[in-house]
Design an enzyme around this catalytic site. Structure first.
Site, PDB file in Angstrom:
ATOM      1  N   GLU A 256       0.855  -1.185   0.000  1.00 45.43           N
ATOM      2  CA  GLU A 256       0.000   0.000   0.000  1.00 45.43           C
ATOM      3  C   GLU A 256       0.895   1.241   0.000  1.00 45.43           C
ATOM      4  O   GLU A 256       1.950   1.259   0.633  1.00 45.43           O
ATOM      5  CB  GLU A 256      -0.882  -0.009   1.252  1.00 45.43           C
ATOM      6  CG  GLU A 256      -1.781   1.206   1.403  1.00 45.43           C
ATOM      7  CD  GLU A 256      -2.455   1.263   2.772  1.00 45.43           C
ATOM      8  OE1 GLU A 256      -3.501   1.924   2.876  1.00 45.43           O
ATOM      9  OE2 GLU A 256      -1.925   0.645   3.727  1.00 45.43           O
ATOM     10  N   LYS A 317     -10.162   0.660  -2.128  1.00 48.94           N
ATOM     11  CA  LYS A 317     -10.457   0.276  -0.746  1.00 48.94           C
ATOM     12  C   LYS A 317     -11.905   0.592  -0.399  1.00 48.94           C
ATOM     13  O   LYS A 317     -12.363   1.731  -0.531  1.00 48.94           O
ATOM     14  CB  LYS A 317      -9.506   1.005   0.200  1.00 48.94           C
ATOM     15  CG  LYS A 317      -9.590   0.535   1.647  1.00 48.94           C
ATOM     16  CD  LYS A 317      -8.535   1.227   2.503  1.00 48.94           C
ATOM     17  CE  LYS A 317      -8.543   0.670   3.925  1.00 48.94           C
ATOM     18  NZ  LYS A 317      -7.528   1.310   4.776  1.00 48.94           N
ATOM     19  N   CYS A 368      -4.796  -2.955   3.978  1.00 53.19           N
ATOM     20  CA  CYS A 368      -4.490  -2.543   5.346  1.00 53.19           C
ATOM     21  C   CYS A 368      -5.542  -3.011   6.352  1.00 53.19           C
ATOM     22  O   CYS A 368      -5.760  -4.201   6.519  1.00 53.19           O
ATOM     23  CB  CYS A 368      -4.284  -1.025   5.395  1.00 53.19           C
ATOM     24  SG  CYS A 368      -3.351  -0.462   6.852  1.00 53.19           S
TER      25      CYS A 368
END
Length: 511
Positions: A256, A317, A368
């Site tokens: 990321e 995301k 994440c």
């Protein structure tokens, strides 16, 4: 025990729970803490149970979440810890009430699951950090993850604790022995569940960890250097492949934020990524921040970069974290702390499941903190992912426990869905995790490294993948029903004594 002493004991019990999680990994502490919590609230009034639950919750989350304030100061950390601690207040009431019913260790365990289900959804999509299940990556109950996911594992931890509490309060020796035996039986059952064996096709994967120029938020000032780091590691891997020192990978995963300058608009960044990907001659998943069309906000995006042709499929995301990636009620939040200005643009959520075709694999992409949310990972596997990739940026959290806690979640997901999990972290810890939850390869914090391994691909579904959220909803429904039943029974008992002198236990319940 006097009220003050009981409150201090509750806070200490909550604080002890951090020992169940990384970096301590004393998985059995989760069992002991849930037992202690049940004993602390047993026989208390509603008011006292609320207070004891709050003391336990705050006692846990304050020392558990200090990494939240690593770069932005203590206010966000303490506010979040206090908010999360509030969820333990109704838990205290529920655990107190259901102990009036037969079979109460089962009901107290269901109450723990209900608390985690609520906390994992509100507010702003919730926070699942600190689930009992995520303390079991090195424990014998981990095998239950493949049957019922995190709700079942949390239930098992709390059930074992409830049984131990029952052993303490039971009057008969036979009952005490039976309770202890049942607790150990619950703990052991997960070890009897076989871990999946991947007998299908394989792929050679590479996980790149490029590292950052410096610790903390300052790395944002060196965005080109970060992209160059990952490109250089990838180019070095290509040299090793050409020299016969390592195997040609079928796919590569960067972390990321490995490309923080928009590769669609910035020619220098685009050329640097393309050179590295062309050199390794394998589809490479990069992590980029891509501005929205109006330029006001950004999307945290995984991009599959193909050799020769460049940017291809993307995943945005789906669950940006409030206050970390977007600021709810920004103008109000700014009055509380100026730290909100360190996140000047909000991250906009995507609406499509992370399933990306990369060479021989249909890879499930999560970014994440998304690894902590059951539905986001399960959606990718249900959509057809035969491999999971977790791209993450932990550089802002330094040498805190956050990184190891997140890796434990990745290990949990591997067992839950029977998939190999690739963890690509900007500054570590990157890892390749087998479907049994074991870490096959890892790179340490703040180092440059590349991990290469042959891994199995699987389209098989575990029971947990198939049943989805049903175990959680069933346990939540049970918790609500038995708590309501206990409360109504208590109220009837009070009403039955309305014409006569109330017992101390009854009057305590009214406070």
């Amino acid at each position: 025990m006097k009220p003050l002493a009981r409150a201090v004991a509750a806070a200490a019990t909550g604080a002890a729970l951090i020992l169940a999680f990384p970096p301590y990994d004393l998985w059995f502490v989760g069992v002991v803490v849930t037992a202690g919590f049940a004993l602390l609230v047993r026989g208390q009034s509603v008011r006292n149970a609320v207070g004891l639950g709050l003391c336990t919750g705050v006692g846990f989350f304050v020392p558990f979440l200090p990494w939240i304030g690593q770069e932005v100061g203590p206010i966000p950390w303490l506010l979040l810890a206090g908010l999360q601690g509030l969820f333990f207040a109704p838990l205290g009431v529920a655990v107190m009430l259901v102990q009036r019913l037969p079979g109460w260790p089962v009901w107290t365990a269901a109450a723990w699951v209900a608390q985690e289900a609520l906390r994992g959804r509100v507010p702003y999509g919730g926070l699942t950090w600190g689930k009992l299940a995520f303390s079991q990556a090195d424990g014998p109950m981990l095998g239950l993850a493949s049957v019922g996911g995190s709700p079942l594992v949390s239930f098992a931890v709390a059930l074992a604790g409830g049984l131990l509490a029952w052993a303490v309060v039971a009057r008969r020796v036979v009952a005490r022995v039976a309770a202890v035996a049942a607790a150990f039986g619950v703990i052991a059952v997960g070890a009897l569940i076989p871990t999946p064996e991947l007998a299908g096709p394989t792929a050679t994967v590479a996980v790149v960890q490029g590292n950052v120029p410096e610790l903390g938020l300052g790395f944002n000032d060196e965005r080109r250097r970060i992209t160059r780091n990952n490109a250089e590691v990838t180019a070095a891997l290509a040299d090793d492949v050409a020299g016969g020192r390592t195997t040609q990978p079928d796919l590569v995963v960067w972390p990321e934020n490995s490309v923080d300058i928009n590769p669609y608009a910035d020619a220098q960044t685009r050329a640097e990524v393309s050179r590295a990907v062309d050199a390794i001659a394998a589809p490479t998943m990069i992590g980029a921040l891509v501005p929205t069309p109006d330029g006001r906000n950004v999307e945290n995006t995984s991009i599959v970069w193909e050799p020769s042709s460049g940017a291809g499929q993307t995943y945005v995301k789906r669950h940006p974290m409030p206050f970390g990636e977007y600021i709810p009620f920004r103008s109000i939040a700014r009055r509380i702390t100026s730290a909100v200005d360190q996140q000047p643009r909000d991250f906009v959520a995507g609406d499509e499941v992370g399933l990306l075709e990369m060479g021989p694999s249909d890879i499930g992409a999560v970014i994440c903190f998304e690894v902590a949310f059951d539905n986001l990972v399960r959606d990718a596997v249900s959509a057809g992912a035969d491999l999971l990739a977790v791209q993450t940026n932990n550089a802002t959290f330094g040498f805190t426990p956050m990184t190891e806690q997140q890796l434990a979640m990745a290990r949990f997901r591997a067992v839950e869905h029977g998939r190999t999990v690739l963890v690509a972290a900007l500054a570590g810890v990157s890892a390749i995790v087998g479907p049994d939850g074991a870490v096959r390869e890892r790179a340490e914090l703040y180092t440059q490294d590349v991990l290469v391994a042959d891994v199995g691909l699987s389209q098989a579904r575990t029971t947990a993948t198939t049943v989805g959220e049903w175990p959680e909803w069933i346990l939540v429904a049970v918790a609500v029903a038995v708590t309501a039943m206990a409360a109504l029974g208590w109220r009837r008992h009070i009403d039955d004594h309305a014409d006569g002198p109330a017992t101390p236990a009854v009057t305590a319940g009214l406070r």
